[in-house]
Write a protein that holds these residues in place. Structure first.
Motif, PDB file in Angstrom:
ATOM      1  N   TYR A 189      11.590   9.276   1.272  1.00  0.00           N
ATOM      2  CA  TYR A 189      10.968   8.596   2.410  1.00  0.00           C
ATOM      3  C   TYR A 189      10.664   7.136   2.076  1.00  0.00           C
ATOM      4  O   TYR A 189      10.877   6.242   2.907  1.00  0.00           O
ATOM      5  N   LEU A 190      10.180   6.889   0.857  1.00  0.00           N
ATOM      6  CA  LEU A 190       9.858   5.528   0.441  1.00  0.00           C
ATOM      7  C   LEU A 190      11.098   4.646   0.491  1.00  0.00           C
ATOM      8  O   LEU A 190      11.048   3.499   0.946  1.00  0.00           O
ATOM      9  N   PHE A 191      12.226   5.187   0.057  1.00  0.00           N
ATOM     10  CA  PHE A 191      13.492   4.431   0.092  1.00  0.00           C
ATOM     11  C   PHE A 191      13.903   4.129   1.531  1.00  0.00           C
ATOM     12  O   PHE A 191      14.260   2.995   1.863  1.00  0.00           O
ATOM     13  N   ILE A 192      13.827   5.150   2.397  1.00  0.00           N
ATOM     14  CA  ILE A 192      14.223   4.972   3.795  1.00  0.00           C
ATOM     15  C   ILE A 192      13.306   3.974   4.502  1.00  0.00           C
ATOM     16  O   ILE A 192      13.760   3.089   5.235  1.00  0.00           O
ATOM     17  N   ALA A 193      11.993   4.094   4.274  1.00  0.00           N
ATOM     18  CA  ALA A 193      11.029   3.197   4.910  1.00  0.00           C
ATOM     19  C   ALA A 193      11.232   1.750   4.441  1.00  0.00           C
ATOM     20  O   ALA A 193      11.193   0.814   5.257  1.00  0.00           O
ATOM     21  N   LYS A 241       7.923  18.944  -7.799  1.00  0.00           N
ATOM     22  CA  LYS A 241       9.234  18.302  -7.720  1.00  0.00           C
ATOM     23  C   LYS A 241       9.694  18.099  -6.291  1.00  0.00           C
ATOM     24  O   LYS A 241      10.223  17.037  -5.936  1.00  0.00           O
ATOM     25  N   LEU A 242       9.495  19.116  -5.440  1.00  0.00           N
ATOM     26  CA  LEU A 242       9.932  19.010  -4.048  1.00  0.00           C
ATOM     27  C   LEU A 242       9.175  17.917  -3.315  1.00  0.00           C
ATOM     28  O   LEU A 242       9.773  17.057  -2.652  1.00  0.00           O
ATOM     29  N   LEU A 243       7.844  17.936  -3.436  1.00  0.00           N
ATOM     30  CA  LEU A 243       7.024  16.910  -2.783  1.00  0.00           C
ATOM     31  C   LEU A 243       7.353  15.518  -3.315  1.00  0.00           C
ATOM     32  O   LEU A 243       7.440  14.552  -2.544  1.00  0.00           O
ATOM     33  N   SER A 244       7.533  15.418  -4.617  1.00  0.00           N
ATOM     34  CA  SER A 244       7.854  14.125  -5.235  1.00  0.00           C
ATOM     35  C   SER A 244       9.171  13.572  -4.708  1.00  0.00           C
ATOM     36  O   SER A 244       9.285  12.378  -4.399  1.00  0.00           O
ATOM     37  N   ASN A 245      10.180  14.435  -4.589  1.00  0.00           N
ATOM     38  CA  ASN A 245      11.489  14.005  -4.083  1.00  0.00           C
ATOM     39  C   ASN A 245      11.410  13.580  -2.625  1.00  0.00           C
ATOM     40  O   ASN A 245      12.055  12.606  -2.216  1.00  0.00           O
ATOM     41  N   HIS A 287       2.089  -8.728  14.960  1.00  0.00           N
ATOM     42  CA  HIS A 287       1.777  -7.336  14.651  1.00  0.00           C
ATOM     43  C   HIS A 287       3.041  -6.515  14.834  1.00  0.00           C
ATOM     44  O   HIS A 287       3.713  -6.626  15.867  1.00  0.00           O
ATOM     45  N   ASN A 288       3.369  -5.705  13.859  1.00  0.00           N
ATOM     46  CA  ASN A 288       4.566  -4.871  13.932  1.00  0.00           C
ATOM     47  C   ASN A 288       4.125  -3.412  13.936  1.00  0.00           C
ATOM     48  O   ASN A 288       3.845  -2.834  12.893  1.00  0.00           O
ATOM     49  N   MET A 289       4.065  -2.818  15.109  1.00  0.00           N
ATOM     50  CA  MET A 289       3.590  -1.442  15.213  1.00  0.00           C
ATOM     51  C   MET A 289       4.533  -0.460  14.514  1.00  0.00           C
ATOM     52  O   MET A 289       4.093   0.576  14.008  1.00  0.00           O
ATOM     53  N   PHE A 290       5.820  -0.797  14.488  1.00  0.00           N
ATOM     54  CA  PHE A 290       6.787   0.035  13.770  1.00  0.00           C
ATOM     55  C   PHE A 290       6.408   0.106  12.293  1.00  0.00           C
ATOM     56  O   PHE A 290       6.408   1.176  11.680  1.00  0.00           O
ATOM     57  N   GLU A 291       6.047  -1.028  11.722  1.00  0.00           N
ATOM     58  CA  GLU A 291       5.639  -1.097  10.319  1.00  0.00           C
ATOM     59  C   GLU A 291       4.366  -0.301  10.078  1.00  0.00           C
ATOM     60  O   GLU A 291       4.267   0.455   9.099  1.00  0.00           O
ATOM     61  N   VAL A 292       3.388  -0.457  10.966  1.00  0.00           N
ATOM     62  CA  VAL A 292       2.119   0.250  10.826  1.00  0.00           C
ATOM     63  C   VAL A 292       2.346   1.759  10.808  1.00  0.00           C
ATOM     64  O   VAL A 292       1.799   2.477   9.965  1.00  0.00           O
ATOM     65  N   VAL A 293       3.180   2.234  11.728  1.00  0.00           N
ATOM     66  CA  VAL A 293       3.425   3.669  11.855  1.00  0.00           C
ATOM     67  C   VAL A 293       4.138   4.231  10.636  1.00  0.00           C
ATOM     68  O   VAL A 293       3.710   5.235  10.053  1.00  0.00           O
ATOM     69  N   ILE A 294       5.235   3.586  10.212  1.00  0.00           N
ATOM     70  CA  ILE A 294       6.029   4.185   9.133  1.00  0.00           C
ATOM     71  C   ILE A 294       5.415   3.991   7.749  1.00  0.00           C
ATOM     72  O   ILE A 294       5.815   4.653   6.793  1.00  0.00           O
ATOM     73  N   THR A 295       4.439   3.087   7.642  1.00  0.00           N
ATOM     74  CA  THR A 295       3.771   2.916   6.340  1.00  0.00           C
ATOM     75  C   THR A 295       2.448   3.663   6.260  1.00  0.00           C
ATOM     76  O   THR A 295       2.005   4.014   5.164  1.00  0.00           O
ATOM     77  N   GLN A 298       0.825  -1.203   0.000  1.00  0.00           N
ATOM     78  CA  GLN A 298       0.000   0.000   0.000  1.00  0.00           C
ATOM     79  C   GLN A 298       0.860   1.255   0.000  1.00  0.00           C
ATOM     80  O   GLN A 298       0.595   2.214  -0.742  1.00  0.00           O
ATOM     81  N   LEU A 299       1.906   1.265   0.832  1.00  0.00           N
ATOM     82  CA  LEU A 299       2.806   2.419   0.879  1.00  0.00           C
ATOM     83  C   LEU A 299       3.473   2.650  -0.467  1.00  0.00           C
ATOM     84  O   LEU A 299       3.523   3.781  -0.966  1.00  0.00           O
ATOM     85  N   VAL A 300       3.974   1.588  -1.085  1.00  0.00           N
ATOM     86  CA  VAL A 300       4.685   1.709  -2.363  1.00  0.00           C
ATOM     87  C   VAL A 300       3.764   2.214  -3.469  1.00  0.00           C
ATOM     88  O   VAL A 300       4.059   3.206  -4.147  1.00  0.00           O
TER      89      VAL A 300
END
Length: 209
Positions: A98-102, A89-93, A120-128, A74-76
């Motif tokens: 962020y997508l790469f870091i996540a 351009k700024l928002l896209s970058n 359940h991985n709450m870290f995953e839920v939050v960052i995605t 879903q995030l990707v």
């Protein structure tokens, strides 16, 4: 009728609406924009996961590992959708970085702690999920006064559903007798979300003769 039975009916209605939306978005797929096609693939991707999870649940088998595919996929997919729709351009970058870091963070997380695959991985839920609520909010703010209303219903549903479901995923800390009410609310929100996806298709994308 017991709450559990109503809960099952709402899940089935959500899946049926999702299947209908997937069909409708693929019906005129070739004639649409890339952003539209990404949403079509997103709906198909989610449908496959939902059906698989429902099947495993009916057999009383563990389906928790499929939630990881759901959140990450879903995030990707939605990140690429917002990149195309923002046309900034700024928002896209920012979204790309962020997508790469996540993705890298989650990859390392499951490499170092493979036992989390069945939890359940709450870290995953939050960052995605949190970034998607931010992107969706920005989208709504930018488009609310615009003449272009495409995807505005879809994003309204997305914003409400992801914002609430992110909070709901702390349900693991609640007592079992409260969980059913929490998941009932989550399933109801998802059905509303899919109804808004249909409204978006009907108002903005259906082929008028």
């Amino acid at each position: 009728m017991e709450l559990k039975e109503i809960f099952k009916i709402i899940i089935i209605l959500g899946n049926i609406t999702l299947a209908l939306n997937t069909f409708l978005f693929f019906k005129d797929y070739r004639k649409k924009t890339v952003a539209f096609k990404i949403i079509a693939f997103y709906l198909l991707y989610v449908l496959i996961i939902q059906l698989r999870m429902s099947y495993l649940s009916s057999l009383h088998l563990n389906n928790l590992h499929y939630t990881h595919f759901y959140f990450i996929g879903q995030l990707v997919l939605l990140s690429f959708f917002f990149i195309l729709e923002f046309k900034n351009k700024l928002l896209s970058n920012i979204i790309k970085i962020y997508l790469f870091i996540a993705s890298l963070s989650l990859g390392l997380c499951y490499f170092l702690f493979p036992e989390l695959i069945n939890k359940h991985n709450m870290f995953e839920v939050v960052i995605t999920s949190i970034p998607l609520t931010i992107y969706s909010f920005i989208f709504l703010v930018r488009r609310i006064d615009s003449d272009n209303k495409k995807f505005i219903y879809l994003n309204s549903g997305l914003f409400v559903y992801i914002t609430c479901s992110t909070l709901i995923f702390v349900a693991g800390s609640f007592k079992s007798d409260i969980k059913i009410f929490i998941w009932f609310f989550n399933a109801s929100l998802y059905l509303i979300y899919q109804i808004l996806v249909f409204v978006d298709w009907y108002k903005n994308f259906r082929k008028l003769n």
